[in-house]
Design a protein around this motif. Structure first.
Motif, short mmCIF file in Angstrom:
data_model
loop_
_atom_site.label_atom_id
_atom_site.label_comp_id
_atom_site.label_asym_id
_atom_site.label_seq_id
_atom_site.Cartn_x
_atom_site.Cartn_y
_atom_site.Cartn_z
N TYR A 50 -11.13 14.44 1.64
CA TYR A 50 -9.84 13.78 1.68
C TYR A 50 -8.84 14.52 0.80
CZ TYR A 50 -12.85 10.31 3.74
OH TYR A 50 -13.76 9.70 4.54
N PHE A 51 -7.62 14.03 0.77
CA PHE A 51 -6.57 14.78 0.10
C PHE A 51 -6.72 14.83 -1.41
CE2 PHE A 51 -4.28 13.90 4.09
CZ PHE A 51 -3.80 15.17 4.36
N LEU A 52 -7.14 13.73 -2.02
CA LEU A 52 -7.08 13.61 -3.47
C LEU A 52 -8.41 13.22 -4.08
CD1 LEU A 52 -3.80 11.53 -3.91
CD2 LEU A 52 -4.06 13.99 -4.17
N GLN A 53 -8.59 13.61 -5.34
CA GLN A 53 -9.61 12.98 -6.16
C GLN A 53 -9.12 11.58 -6.50
OE1 GLN A 53 -10.14 17.04 -8.66
NE2 GLN A 53 -11.00 15.24 -9.63
N PRO A 54 -10.05 10.67 -6.82
CA PRO A 54 -9.60 9.32 -7.20
C PRO A 54 -8.63 9.39 -8.38
CG PRO A 54 -11.96 9.34 -6.85
CD PRO A 54 -11.52 10.77 -6.80
N GLY A 55 -7.54 8.71 -8.25
CA GLY A 55 -6.54 8.65 -9.31
C GLY A 55 -5.67 7.44 -9.09
N TRP A 56 -5.57 6.55 -10.09
CA TRP A 56 -4.89 5.29 -9.89
C TRP A 56 -3.44 5.48 -9.49
CZ3 TRP A 56 -4.44 0.88 -8.21
CH2 TRP A 56 -3.44 0.00 -8.59
N GLU A 57 -2.76 6.49 -10.05
CA GLU A 57 -1.35 6.67 -9.76
C GLU A 57 -1.09 6.97 -8.29
OE1 GLU A 57 -3.23 10.52 -10.61
OE2 GLU A 57 -3.19 8.58 -11.65
N ALA A 58 -2.11 7.36 -7.55
CA ALA A 58 -1.93 7.70 -6.13
C ALA A 58 -1.61 6.49 -5.27
CB ALA A 58 -3.19 8.39 -5.60
N TYR A 59 -1.84 5.28 -5.78
CA TYR A 59 -1.59 4.10 -4.94
C TYR A 59 -0.13 4.04 -4.51
CZ TYR A 59 1.18 1.21 -8.13
OH TYR A 59 2.18 0.71 -8.91
N ALA A 60 0.79 4.57 -5.31
CA ALA A 60 2.21 4.50 -5.02
C ALA A 60 2.67 5.64 -4.11
CB ALA A 60 3.02 4.51 -6.32
N THR A 61 1.75 6.42 -3.60
CA THR A 61 2.07 7.51 -2.68
C THR A 61 1.41 7.21 -1.33
OG1 THR A 61 0.11 8.92 -2.97
CG2 THR A 61 1.80 9.02 -4.69
N GLY A 114 1.68 -5.35 -0.76
CA GLY A 114 1.66 -4.37 -1.85
C GLY A 114 0.60 -4.69 -2.88
N LEU A 115 0.48 -5.96 -3.24
CA LEU A 115 -0.56 -6.36 -4.20
C LEU A 115 -1.95 -6.14 -3.62
CD1 LEU A 115 1.18 -9.63 -5.41
CD2 LEU A 115 0.62 -7.68 -6.88
N TYR A 116 -2.11 -6.40 -2.33
CA TYR A 116 -3.40 -6.13 -1.67
C TYR A 116 -3.75 -4.65 -1.74
CZ TYR A 116 -6.16 -4.51 2.27
OH TYR A 116 -7.06 -3.84 3.04
N VAL A 117 -2.77 -3.79 -1.45
CA VAL A 117 -3.02 -2.34 -1.50
C VAL A 117 -3.43 -1.93 -2.90
CG1 VAL A 117 -1.92 -0.07 -1.37
CG2 VAL A 117 -1.51 -1.75 0.44
N ARG A 118 -2.73 -2.41 -3.91
CA ARG A 118 -3.04 -2.05 -5.29
C ARG A 118 -4.43 -2.54 -5.68
NH1 ARG A 118 1.95 -4.60 -8.25
NH2 ARG A 118 0.75 -4.04 -10.11
N GLY A 119 -4.76 -3.78 -5.31
CA GLY A 119 -6.07 -4.33 -5.65
C GLY A 119 -7.19 -3.61 -4.94
N SER A 120 -7.00 -3.34 -3.65
CA SER A 120 -8.06 -2.67 -2.89
C SER A 120 -8.27 -1.24 -3.37
CB SER A 120 -7.75 -2.69 -1.39
OG SER A 120 -6.53 -2.02 -1.11
N GLN A 121 -7.19 -0.59 -3.88
CA GLN A 121 -7.35 0.75 -4.43
C GLN A 121 -8.16 0.73 -5.72
OE1 GLN A 121 -5.93 4.21 -3.34
NE2 GLN A 121 -6.78 2.88 -1.75
N HIS A 122 -7.94 -0.27 -6.56
CA HIS A 122 -8.76 -0.39 -7.77
C HIS A 122 -10.23 -0.57 -7.40
CE1 HIS A 122 -6.43 -0.24 -11.42
NE2 HIS A 122 -5.53 -1.07 -10.96
#
Length: 533
Positions: A50-61, A114-122
């Motif tokens: 995939y494009f990225l290594q896990p990184g929390w800041e990526a949720y906003a991209t 948006g909250l769902y996306v953030r939570g599911s990314q965590h």
């Protein structure tokens, strides 16, 4: 020289490409002195599915961390080599149309989706279960019937082994849509774990209507038939699983258990598939288990056998891990033999870190049937890993001062503050002093603002463990915070801090002391950072 390394793969198979190096300045150059050769800067060539290594800041991209489907398999081919001439590297065909690189302007990250996306990314990254749960609940507070958030919370509860909670969340999602594939899969998996094969097959069968969970659902159905001794039905369900994913390891293991001839072919394809080798060769498979923690391999295979109703095989696996406290608890629970707990109590708790949901019933049983503090401690560690801190703390508190393990008190101190925290650190000290105890002692006094005591403790421990970097940093920090700037600089001149990707603490202390003395900042390389660009 015009030479270099080359990585080749199909562009549509692997999307992540990265060159990592620390820096071409001295910030990275100091690594060269530690390397085994003299050929310059250290670098890593990396690639990923995939494009990225896990990184929390990526949720906003747009580039989210992907959630792999249950029982899924990823395969790809690539090659690495040396390119002798730069001119030999050519563009191979046209480039694809560019993807969006930024999230939509004004996207509402605090809305239900948006909250769902953030939570599911965590949850996908596994970095903070409690925060994932908080965000998903916040999503449901705005939209109580938002099925994706319900499904994501059910996945968290499945991870925790709280099957009643899974059922409750899934029922809410299934009330919105009876064909919700995630809700059906998770509900069915929870029924499977509870031993209700009829309900499990009902939900899992519905989950197979979608492609995401189809292979995993059929594999679980196969295991329900394995558990009831219906080999032909197990084989049929495993075949359906493999039709969706020919590399589903659960289905392959079911097939190997039922069909010995098939097992031979599976082992040829997967020579490190230890459970299949056990089916073919018996105990001799153990000579191939050569990883750094073989006990975890045995417990993992044992867990699979136990949930599949193959209790003799499970007991065999746990017995192979006879030096593992968790394996011995699992074996005692499997046999419902309380006397085995007494024998297991002689094993150390140091390094014991239970994390599997399948271990939860065994630990609860051990706590109910024995007063030994070890079982309460192990259960507390497992619950804490599930972000169930309140229940974990009750268990730890119930142990009072009975434990004779420094590890216990260090762990309990993480949930305490003030005098109670300090008391636990003193108890840890009395049951096995170490640099870790010392560092936590230092942190305690630093956080409380008792700088004189901070310095005194740090000085004592750095004398006892003179080459320990964490204690050296604590002592230098204590000197600086107590205004003893010249002593701080003098001490740091005599230490060697190994560089690391995120090092910088020692240099920060050094420069604070320099600033207090009116000096210009410098970057001593013995402090592990080196001067940046």
């Amino acid at each position: 020289l015009g030479m270099g390394a080359v990585h080749r793969s199909e562009a549509w198979e692997k999307f992540g490409r990265k060159i990592f190096l620390l820096a071409l300045s001295r910030e990275g150059g100091i690594w060269e002195d530690l390397l085994t050769d003299s050929n310059g800067q250290y670098a890593e060539l990396q690639s990923g599915r995939y494009f990225l290594q896990p990184g929390w800041e990526a949720y906003a991209t747009p580039f989210k961390h992907p959630v792999l489907a249950p029982g899924s398999s990823e395969r790809f081919a690539e090659s690495w080599g040396v390119l002798r001439r730069r001119e030999d590297l050519r563009e191979d065909g046209p480039s694809p149309v560019a993807r969006p690189l930024a999230a939509p302007e004004g996207f509402d990250w605090d809305g239900a989706y948006g909250l769902y996306v953030r939570g599911s990314q965590h949850f996908a990254m596994g970095d903070d279960l409690a925060e994932a749960e908080r965000l998903l609940n916040a999503s449901l507070a705005l939209a109580p019937d938002f099925a994706p958030a319900l499904d994501a919370l059910a996945a968290i509860e499945m991870r925790r082994g709280d099957y009643a909670a899974v059922h409750g969340l899934c029922r809410r999602a299934l009330a919105v849509s009876t064909v919700d594939e995630d809700a059906n899969y998770l509900d069915g998996y929870a029924y499977f774990a509870e031993g209700d094969d009829v309900s499990a097959r009902d939900r899992l069968g519905m989950a197979t209507f979608g492609t995401k969970n189809r292979s995993a659902a059929y594999a679980l159905i196969a295991r329900t038939f394995l558990r009831s001794g219906e080999s032909e039905k197990a084989l049929k369900a495993a075949a359906k699983s493999l039709a969706s994913n020919a590399w589903n390891l659960d289905a392959l293991l079911v097939k190997a258990i039922v069909d010995r001839e098939a097992a031979k072919g599976i082992l040829e394809q997967y020579p490190l598939f230890h459970a299949v080798r056990r089916e073919l060769e018996g105990d001799s498979f153990r000579e191939f288990v050569r990883n750094e923690n073989p006990d975890e391999t045995y417990v993992e295979i044992g867990s699979w056998y136990e949930e599949s109703g193959l209790f003799d095989r499970a007991a065999e696996m746990y017995s192979f891990a006879h030096e593992s406290l968790i394996a011995m608890i699992r074996l005692a629970y499997l046999k419902r033999d309380v006397s085995m707990l007494s024998a297991a109590s002689g094993l150390p708790v140091d390094g014991v870190a239970p994390f599997r949901r399948e271990t939860l019933p065994a630990l609860r049983w051990a706590v109910e049937n024995s007063g030994d503090w070890r079982w309460r401690y192990c259960l507390a560690v497992l619950l804490a890993s599930f972000a169930k801190d309140a229940e974990a703390v009750k268990l730890l508190d119930s142990c009072a001062d009975e434990p004779d393990s420094a590890v216990f008190y260090l762990f309990r101190s993480l949930f305490r503050s003030g005098a109670e925290k300090y008391r636990d650190l003193v108890l840890a000290q009395s049951h096995g002093d170490s640099w870790r105890v010392g560092r936590q002692m230092c942190d305690y006094f630093a956080a409380g603002g008792d700088l004189a005591r901070y310095l005194s403790v740090a000085a004592g421990y750095v004398k006892k463990y003179p080459l320990c970097n964490p204690l050296q940093l604590a002592y230098a920090d204590a000197l600086e915070k107590n205004g003893r700037y010249d002593e701080c600089l003098s001490f740091l001149r005599g230490v060697t801090i190994l560089p690391s990707e995120f090092s910088g603490g020692a240099t920060a202390i050094w420069q604070r002391a320099q600033k207090a003395l009116g000096m210009e900042p410098t970057w001593p390389e013995n402090l592990g950072q080196g001067e940046p660009y």
